[in-house]
Scaffold this active site. Structure first.
Site, PDB file in Angstrom:
ATOM      1  N   LYS A  38      10.187  28.602 -48.930  1.00  0.00           N
ATOM      2  CA  LYS A  38       9.841  28.664 -47.719  1.00  0.00           C
ATOM      3  C   LYS A  38       9.350  27.368 -47.030  1.00  0.00           C
ATOM      4  O   LYS A  38       9.839  26.931 -45.848  1.00  0.00           O
ATOM      5  CB  LYS A  38       8.777  29.739 -47.182  1.00  0.00           C
ATOM      6  CG  LYS A  38       9.311  31.157 -47.368  1.00  0.00           C
ATOM      7  CD  LYS A  38       7.858  32.114 -47.099  1.00  0.00           C
ATOM      8  CE  LYS A  38       7.157  32.073 -48.368  1.00  0.00           C
ATOM      9  NZ  LYS A  38       6.424  33.461 -48.484  1.00  0.00           N
ATOM     10  N   SER A  63       8.773  31.634 -54.361  1.00  0.00           N
ATOM     11  CA  SER A  63       8.444  32.194 -52.992  1.00  0.00           C
ATOM     12  C   SER A  63       7.859  31.053 -51.818  1.00  0.00           C
ATOM     13  O   SER A  63       8.297  31.044 -50.773  1.00  0.00           O
ATOM     14  CB  SER A  63       7.496  33.463 -53.334  1.00  0.00           C
ATOM     15  OG  SER A  63       7.166  34.023 -52.146  1.00  0.00           O
ATOM     16  N   ARG A  97       9.134  42.813 -55.117  1.00  0.00           N
ATOM     17  CA  ARG A  97       8.042  42.161 -56.232  1.00  0.00           C
ATOM     18  C   ARG A  97       6.712  43.303 -55.893  1.00  0.00           C
ATOM     19  O   ARG A  97       6.064  43.555 -56.848  1.00  0.00           O
ATOM     20  CB  ARG A  97       7.681  40.853 -55.847  1.00  0.00           C
ATOM     21  CG  ARG A  97       8.815  39.971 -56.785  1.00  0.00           C
ATOM     22  CD  ARG A  97       8.694  38.564 -56.248  1.00  0.00           C
ATOM     23  NE  ARG A  97       7.138  38.049 -56.466  1.00  0.00           N
ATOM     24  CZ  ARG A  97       6.561  37.111 -55.887  1.00  0.00           C
ATOM     25  NH1 ARG A  97       6.962  36.382 -54.789  1.00  0.00           N
ATOM     26  NH2 ARG A  97       5.537  36.598 -56.433  1.00  0.00           N
ATOM     27  N   HIS A 139      -0.138  24.951 -46.589  1.00  0.00           N
ATOM     28  CA  HIS A 139       0.094  26.288 -46.967  1.00  0.00           C
ATOM     29  C   HIS A 139      -1.072  26.828 -47.845  1.00  0.00           C
ATOM     30  O   HIS A 139      -1.502  26.015 -48.733  1.00  0.00           O
ATOM     31  CB  HIS A 139       1.456  26.627 -47.585  1.00  0.00           C
ATOM     32  CG  HIS A 139       1.655  28.079 -48.022  1.00  0.00           C
ATOM     33  ND1 HIS A 139       2.228  28.822 -47.051  1.00  0.00           N
ATOM     34  CD2 HIS A 139       1.382  28.813 -49.125  1.00  0.00           C
ATOM     35  CE1 HIS A 139       2.300  30.180 -47.537  1.00  0.00           C
ATOM     36  NE2 HIS A 139       1.696  30.121 -48.745  1.00  0.00           N
ATOM     37  N   ASP A 173      13.653  35.460 -49.873  1.00  0.00           N
ATOM     38  CA  ASP A 173      12.254  35.570 -50.115  1.00  0.00           C
ATOM     39  C   ASP A 173      11.740  37.018 -49.623  1.00  0.00           C
ATOM     40  O   ASP A 173      10.899  37.629 -50.151  1.00  0.00           O
ATOM     41  CB  ASP A 173      11.214  34.606 -49.667  1.00  0.00           C
ATOM     42  CG  ASP A 173       9.841  34.755 -49.781  1.00  0.00           C
ATOM     43  OD1 ASP A 173       9.770  34.903 -51.273  1.00  0.00           O
ATOM     44  OD2 ASP A 173       9.145  35.025 -49.236  1.00  0.00           O
TER      45      ASP A 173
HETATM   46  N1  URA Z   1       2.583  34.058 -50.796  1.00  0.00           N
HETATM   47  C1  URA Z   1       3.888  33.825 -50.956  1.00  0.00           C
HETATM   48  O1  URA Z   1       4.603  33.505 -50.009  1.00  0.00           O
HETATM   49  N2  URA Z   1       4.480  34.282 -51.890  1.00  0.00           N
HETATM   50  C2  URA Z   1       4.014  34.687 -53.195  1.00  0.00           C
HETATM   51  O2  URA Z   1       4.695  35.152 -53.978  1.00  0.00           O
HETATM   52  C3  URA Z   1       2.608  34.868 -53.146  1.00  0.00           C
HETATM   53  C4  URA Z   1       1.700  34.546 -52.162  1.00  0.00           C
END
Ligand code: URA
Ligand code: CA
Length: 434
Positions: A187, A183, A168, A82, A161
């Site tokens: 995931k 967040s 947010r 990621h 999320d």
């Molecule tokens: N990427 C994400 O998936 N979440 C965040 O809060 C910031 C970047």
């Protein structure tokens, strides 16, 4: 439990219990707690923070808010990667085939472009016929047989999320380390891999502007990942200038293919060797980083990573010939060079600015429903530290028409800072946190 009491507790700097955090996440996901209370809670977290235990509990509650992917039936080591989001960052299209060709199973769920940053799903649609949405059974079958899948979400993963991120985004609470950690990690944990490698960007083109903040984000994600039982490694990398030379969907795909053919090196390849090295070490497939790099470079030299990319494109409905013959990929009708008006050294290249130019050329989404022009963007001819003579090509613009190309030219010129002296050398790979 009363949501108003939990808001007050966090506002006053108190520590929330696992039960209280789960109450908030489940209540919000189910629609029982309204946006205005969660907004107030997020702002309290923004100012008062969460300690590691609270961050872990928030991450777990979010992970468990929806489906989780069970990869235990798939043989071998399963890894995921990621990035916190950058410009000209086509790492996945290089790294995932390299690792898959070595036998690491890569089940990757990716996203679309967001604001000035690109998204892997958009890039992949440059391959004629490519399907980013595949049914769950096919997803699992391809991970086992091909060794890699990159697709949009196949199940209802982490609905908490989705709601929290959208809230947010409009309440000034994106840039909070515990909220970013929960967040991203919720995931990744829901997606089921054993090894998680994180690319934490640092610099003007990213969320974290200083090495200190990037370090803290990286360290927190690694700790939360470990506490959740996963091998987690983070690499902090520079995002002051675009990662690769190409910015734009099909242009980045072409750069990824050139890299896998061994025709292109630089920061993009360096990052793939570093992230890939971390995965191979964690998987017990290499003793040292040097040995890992050697193995990864071997997949370029013997053509196996490029073969894997072809196999993957075909398995998801795309035309594998377009990997060999990139003239089959989308190409913009108008192509204009931007030349230097002075001599000197490139002091800075504004990654955020170039990302915005690509967006305005049509390469990103102005609204949620915009269609993306896959062919447009820019390719840099010079990077930070390069010397420049008057008339040298700084960048090439790819556009749908002359008017857009003209506007982009003016703006692109402002993205290059040229001065008389060579700038101080910046370190590209800033840190590996494990
Ligand atoms: N990427 C994400 O998936 N979440 C965040 O809060 C910031 C970047
Ligand atoms: Ca479900």
């Amino acid at each position: 439990m009363l949501m108003s009491e939990l808001i007050i507790k966090k506002r006053d700097g108190g520590k929330l219990t696992a039960e209280e955090i789960k109450f908030i996440v489940d209540g919000y996901t189910a629609g029982d707690i309204p946006d205005y209370q969660v907004s107030a809670f997020l702002m309290a977290v923004f100012f008062k923070g969460l300690d590691r235990e609270e961050t872990l509990q928030l991450t777990m509650a979010m992970r468990d808010s929806g489906d989780t992917l069970d990869l235990s039936g798939i043989s071998g080591v399963k890894a995921d990667k990621h990035s916190t989001g950058g410009v000209g960052d086509t790492t996945s299209l290089v790294l995932v085939p390299m690792l898959a060709s070595l036998g690491v199973k890569m089940a990757k769920m990716s996203g679309r472009g967001l604001g000035h940053t690109g998204g892997t799903l958009d890039k992949l649609e440059s391959f004629p016929g490519f399907q980013t949405g595949i049914p769950h059974e096919k997803f699992m079958e391809n991970v086992e047989k091909v060794g890699m899948v990159i697709a949009g979400q196949t199940a209802d993963l982490d609905p908490a999320d989705k709601k929290l991120y959208a809230l947010r985004d409009v309440t000034g609470t994106v840039n909070s380390i515990p909220l970013i950690v929960s967040s991203i990690m919720s995931k990744k944990l829901a997606a089921g891999a054993d090894i998680i490698v994180l690319d934490v960007k640092c610099g003007k083109g990213s969320f974290m502007k200083t090495p200190e903040d990037a370090h803290e984000l990286a360290a927190e994600m690694v700790e939360v990942g470990k506490l959740a039982g996963k091998k987690t490694i983070a690499v902090v990398t520079d995002m002051d200038q675009p990662l690769g030379n190409a910015v734009g969907n099909a242009l980045e795909v072409k750069e990824a293919i050139a890299t896998l053919k061994g025709e292109s090196a630089g920061d993009l390849l360096e990052l793939c060797l570093t992230l890939g090295g971390c995965v191979l070490k964690a998987a017990g497939m290499a003793e040292t980083m040097d040995e890992a790099r050697e193995r990864l470079l071997g997949t370029i030299q013997d053509g196996s990573a490029l073969e894997k990319l072809k196999e993957f494109v075909a398995a998801q409905g795309g035309d594998p010939r377009s990997v060999e013959d990139v003239s089959l990929l989308p190409a913009a009708p108008v192509c204009r060079e931007l030349r230097a008006a002075e001599s000197g050294y490139v002091q800075a290249v504004d990654a955020l600015g170039i990302g915005m130019i690509c967006l305005k050329l049509g390469g990103g989404r102005a609204t949620k429903d915009s269609t993306v022009d896959l062919s447009v963007g820019a390719v840099m001819g010079k990077r930070v530290g390069d010397s420049v003579q008057t008339g040298d090509v700084l960048a090439t613009i790819y556009s749908s028409d002359e008017a857009h190309a003209g506007a982009a030219r003016e703006e692109l010129l402002r993205c290059f800072t040229i001065g008389p002296d060579a700038p101080e050398k910046t370190v590209f790979i800033k840190e590996i946190v494990e």
